[in-house]
Scaffold this active site. Sequence first.
Site, PDB file in Angstrom:
ATOM      1  N   GLY A   1      43.313  34.475  42.176  1.00 61.25           N
ATOM      2  CA  GLY A   1      42.863  33.081  42.081  1.00 61.25           C
ATOM      3  C   GLY A   1      42.080  32.556  43.269  1.00 61.25           C
TER       4      GLY A   1
ATOM      5  N   HIS B   1      30.946  37.176  38.208  1.00 59.13           N
ATOM      6  CA  HIS B   1      31.039  38.635  38.184  1.00 59.13           C
ATOM      7  C   HIS B   1      30.539  39.190  39.524  1.00 59.13           C
ATOM      8  CE1 HIS B   1      31.204  42.591  36.403  1.00 59.13           C
ATOM      9  NE2 HIS B   1      30.008  42.832  36.918  1.00 59.13           N
TER      10      HIS B   1
ATOM     11  N   LEU C   1      36.632  36.897  25.378  1.00 57.68           N
ATOM     12  CA  LEU C   1      36.893  35.782  24.464  1.00 57.68           C
ATOM     13  C   LEU C   1      36.292  36.069  23.083  1.00 57.68           C
ATOM     14  CD1 LEU C   1      36.268  33.020  27.113  1.00 57.68           C
ATOM     15  CD2 LEU C   1      38.460  33.562  26.032  1.00 57.68           C
TER      16      LEU C   1
ATOM     17  N   GLN D   1      30.668  35.313  49.144  1.00 61.91           N
ATOM     18  CA  GLN D   1      29.534  34.646  48.490  1.00 61.91           C
ATOM     19  C   GLN D   1      29.944  34.043  47.147  1.00 61.91           C
ATOM     20  OE1 GLN D   1      26.767  34.050  50.103  1.00 61.91           O
ATOM     21  NE2 GLN D   1      27.739  35.131  51.804  1.00 61.91           N
TER      22      GLN D   1
HETATM   23  C1  GRF Z   1      36.335  38.261  41.410  1.00 63.93           C
HETATM   24  O1  GRF Z   1      35.785  39.349  42.095  1.00 63.93           O
HETATM   25  C2  GRF Z   1      35.458  37.865  40.263  1.00 63.93           C
HETATM   26  O2  GRF Z   1      34.101  38.087  40.500  1.00 63.93           O
HETATM   27  C3  GRF Z   1      35.934  38.756  39.142  1.00 63.93           C
HETATM   28  O3  GRF Z   1      37.320  38.856  39.326  1.00 63.93           O
HETATM   29  C4  GRF Z   1      37.632  38.629  40.707  1.00 63.93           C
HETATM   30  C5  GRF Z   1      38.618  37.508  40.726  1.00 63.93           C
HETATM   31  O4  GRF Z   1      39.107  37.261  42.014  1.00 63.93           O
HETATM   32  N1  GRF Z   1      35.578  38.214  37.854  1.00 63.93           N
HETATM   33  P1  GRF Z   1      40.007  35.989  42.285  1.00 63.93           P
HETATM   34  O5  GRF Z   1      41.198  36.082  41.345  1.00 63.93           O
HETATM   35  O6  GRF Z   1      39.175  34.777  42.020  1.00 63.93           O
HETATM   36  O7  GRF Z   1      40.418  36.099  43.710  1.00 63.93           O
END
Ligand code: GRF
Length: 205
Positions: free
Chosen positions: A14, A110, A94, A174
């Site tokens: 999170g 992503h 989804l 980032q």
């Molecule tokens: C992040 O690297 C995001 O890009 C991907 O899943 C990861 C989630 O990390 N979709 P977090 O749970 O927000 O720390």
Amino acid sequence: MQNRRVAILLSGRGSNFVAIHDAIRRGDLRAEICCVVSNVAEARGLQVAKERGLVSLCLPSKGIERAEYDRRLVESLRPYDPALVCLAGFMRILTPGFLQVYGGRTLNIHPALLPSFPGLHAQRQALVHGVKVSGCTVHFVDEGVDTGPIIMQRAVAVHDGDTEETLSARILEQEHDLYWRSIALVLDRLNKGQGGLNEKRARAT
Ligand code: GRF
């Protein structure tokens, strides 16, 4: 009356959710997190949401058929009337049923420059291919895996000697800046009645 309510869906750590909430707290992002939903009861992000006094809902997905789960998800979100649904490490694809209601206003982040390296382990894929630049992408969610229209991207240089961990950490930094800026952009557009950015791609193809 503007709707600037954002629902967060997550399955784990999170940190992106926290970065979005921090941007709201600092006053950089004019939005309100109306609820945080996790399909995993033990998700750290859900715990943090509770600690921060946010509405936090656990909707376990184990053993539930995909379309049925998404029906429950739509019902859980309905009372909070989100303008946007933001996936922040939500480890599920989804279904059309969900996107019928929230399509064009569901965002995902992503850890790669899409359309390169969709799916799992994007940072590892980038290292295996030997790319010199990777990064992160915020995009609208469609029925594919990381295929929806792109909203914002940020490039991150790949260094000699990078490991999956070091590259992931630099990209994550980032991500934490990019996600709230993308949310601000989309909320502004939606509230001006300009719709999603989908139309742009439709014209280009
Ligand atoms: C992040 O690297 C995001 O890009 C991907 O899943 C990861 C989630 O990390 N979709 P977090 O749970 O927000 O720390």
